[in-house]
Design a protein around this motif. Structure first.
Motif, PDB file in Angstrom:
ATOM      1  N   VAL A   8       0.845  -1.184   0.000  1.00 34.90           N
ATOM      2  CA  VAL A   8       0.000   0.000   0.000  1.00 34.90           C
ATOM      3  C   VAL A   8       0.887   1.243   0.000  1.00 34.90           C
ATOM      4  CG1 VAL A   8      -1.661   1.323   1.374  1.00 34.90           C
ATOM      5  CG2 VAL A   8      -1.916  -1.153   1.165  1.00 34.90           C
ATOM      6  N   LEU A  10       1.102   4.710   1.141  1.00 34.01           N
ATOM      7  CA  LEU A  10       0.391   5.549   2.114  1.00 34.01           C
ATOM      8  C   LEU A  10       0.261   7.002   1.645  1.00 34.01           C
ATOM      9  CD1 LEU A  10       1.946   4.106   5.384  1.00 34.01           C
ATOM     10  CD2 LEU A  10      -0.459   3.944   4.741  1.00 34.01           C
ATOM     11  N   LEU A  14      -6.165   5.779  -0.066  1.00 39.18           N
ATOM     12  CA  LEU A  14      -6.072   4.394   0.401  1.00 39.18           C
ATOM     13  C   LEU A  14      -7.238   3.491   0.031  1.00 39.18           C
ATOM     14  CD1 LEU A  14      -4.558   4.678   4.008  1.00 39.18           C
ATOM     15  CD2 LEU A  14      -3.419   4.256   1.855  1.00 39.18           C
ATOM     16  N   GLN A  17      -7.000   1.006  -2.663  1.00 40.87           N
ATOM     17  CA  GLN A  17      -5.774   0.204  -2.629  1.00 40.87           C
ATOM     18  C   GLN A  17      -5.904  -1.012  -1.711  1.00 40.87           C
ATOM     19  OE1 GLN A  17      -1.741   1.976  -2.406  1.00 40.87           O
ATOM     20  NE2 GLN A  17      -2.802   3.893  -1.971  1.00 40.87           N
ATOM     21  N   VAL A  18      -6.538  -0.813  -0.553  1.00 39.20           N
ATOM     22  CA  VAL A  18      -6.476  -1.837   0.502  1.00 39.20           C
ATOM     23  C   VAL A  18      -7.077  -3.176   0.074  1.00 39.20           C
ATOM     24  CG1 VAL A  18      -6.407  -0.167   2.390  1.00 39.20           C
ATOM     25  CG2 VAL A  18      -8.618  -1.049   1.627  1.00 39.20           C
ATOM     26  N   PRO A  39      -4.836   9.691   6.800  1.00 41.06           N
ATOM     27  CA  PRO A  39      -4.497   9.443   5.403  1.00 41.06           C
ATOM     28  C   PRO A  39      -5.544  10.040   4.463  1.00 41.06           C
ATOM     29  CG  PRO A  39      -5.603   7.540   6.307  1.00 41.06           C
ATOM     30  CD  PRO A  39      -5.529   8.555   7.418  1.00 41.06           C
ATOM     31  N   TYR A 120     -12.405  -1.613   5.609  1.00 45.43           N
ATOM     32  CA  TYR A 120     -11.540  -0.456   5.851  1.00 45.43           C
ATOM     33  C   TYR A 120     -12.372   0.788   6.125  1.00 45.43           C
ATOM     34  CZ  TYR A 120      -8.109   3.186   5.377  1.00 45.43           C
ATOM     35  OH  TYR A 120      -7.340   4.281   5.625  1.00 45.43           O
ATOM     36  N   CYS A 125     -10.074   1.620   8.966  1.00 43.42           N
ATOM     37  CA  CYS A 125      -9.376   2.905   8.956  1.00 43.42           C
ATOM     38  C   CYS A 125      -9.056   3.359  10.375  1.00 43.42           C
ATOM     39  CB  CYS A 125     -10.198   3.958   8.219  1.00 43.42           C
ATOM     40  SG  CYS A 125     -11.823   4.271   8.929  1.00 43.42           S
ATOM     41  N   LYS A 128      -6.096   1.320  11.558  1.00 40.71           N
ATOM     42  CA  LYS A 128      -4.845   1.670  10.879  1.00 40.71           C
ATOM     43  C   LYS A 128      -4.333   3.024  11.391  1.00 40.71           C
ATOM     44  CE  LYS A 128      -1.468   0.760   8.287  1.00 40.71           C
ATOM     45  NZ  LYS A 128      -0.641  -0.424   8.593  1.00 40.71           N
TER      46      LYS A 128
END
Ligand SMILES: [Zn+2]
Ligand SMILES: [Zn+2]
Ligand SMILES: [Zn+2]
Length: 237
Positions: A8, A10, A14, A17-18, A39, A120, A125, A128
């Motif tokens: 990923v 950063l 995001l 992508q995840v 992010p 996510y 999220c 993370k």
């Protein structure tokens, strides 16, 4: 399945992508980055804006709804001594939903592209980037959608005149939960009760992510056996 080997970036948005992490997503999302800066989610400024919620939006938007719900029950003939225990019942029922949502929905295991993406957006999220202060409380649109099933539950388990007060109590429980959650992340509590709650929740983030799902209390963790074995992080440091 073979490890995807996807990395990923950063520095790029995001959200889309995840999903590519596949089976590696679960591990990636539980390696927290504890910076204040959040992010980028989406390329588009419009969608990006919709992912940002200031904490005080929760009481400002939803407390009037709580008051309105209670006033509807009063206008339908409920007296205050009838309403108070119903509101408390609503708060109590919310604490159960808080636990069930966090344990079984927010921590659902995913590996497909859209499964990871949805996870996510819902809770990943927050694991993370746990200190991203604009992505901590529920966005009002998400809460508004959740109102429909919760209103139907309230109607199903109470009488027509008490259902609004029960729903309002549940919503008050939700407001208390989300404000408490924000407080635990961003305030420096000094009283023992709030200090312990903060320690309890940071333990869920930084040490044992499949235990300690309660935010406002550890009651349901005790009932369902998900109390973390060591509550005090300082013992291991
Ligand atoms: Zn969590
Ligand atoms: Zn998780
Ligand atoms: Zn948290």
């Amino acid at each position: 399945m073979v490890a995807q080997g996807f990395t990923v970036d950063l520095k790029k948005p995001l959200v889309f992508q995840v999903g590519h992490l596949g089976e590696d997503y679960e591990e990636w999302v539980h390696q927290p980055i504890a910076t204040k800066e959040g992010p980028r989610f989406f390329q588009s400024d419009f969608w990006e804006f919709l992912t940002l919620t200031v904490w005080w939006a929760v009481p400002v938007i939803w407390l009037p709804v709580v008051v309105w719900c209670i006033s509807v029950s009063i206008s339908m003939g409920c007296s205050l001594p009838e309403i108070v225990p119903i509101v408390f019942m609503g708060i109590f029922i919310w604490t159960f939903f808080e636990y069930v949502l966090h344990r079984f929905v927010f921590h659902i295991k995913t590996k497909s592209y859209w499964g990871n993406t949805a996870h996510y957006l819902i809770h990943g999220c927050h694991h993370k980037h746990p200190m991203d202060h604009l992505r901590l409380v529920f966005p009002p649109t998400a809460t508004a959608i959740l109102c429909f099933p919760f209103w139907n539950i309230a109607k199903a388990i109470s009488t027509p005149s008490t259902a609004p007060a029960l729903f309002g109590g549940g919503m008050l429980g939700y407001v208390m939960y989300d404000v408490t959650h924000y407080y635990l992340h961003h305030a420096q509590p000094t009283r023992p009760v709030t200090k312990n709650l903060k320690k309890y929740h940071l333990n869920h983030h930084f040490r044992i992510q499949d235990k300690g799902f309660g935010i406002t209390s550890s009651l349901w963790d005790i009932v369902f056996g998900t109390l973390p074995t060591t509550k005090a992080p300082r013992k291991e440091q």
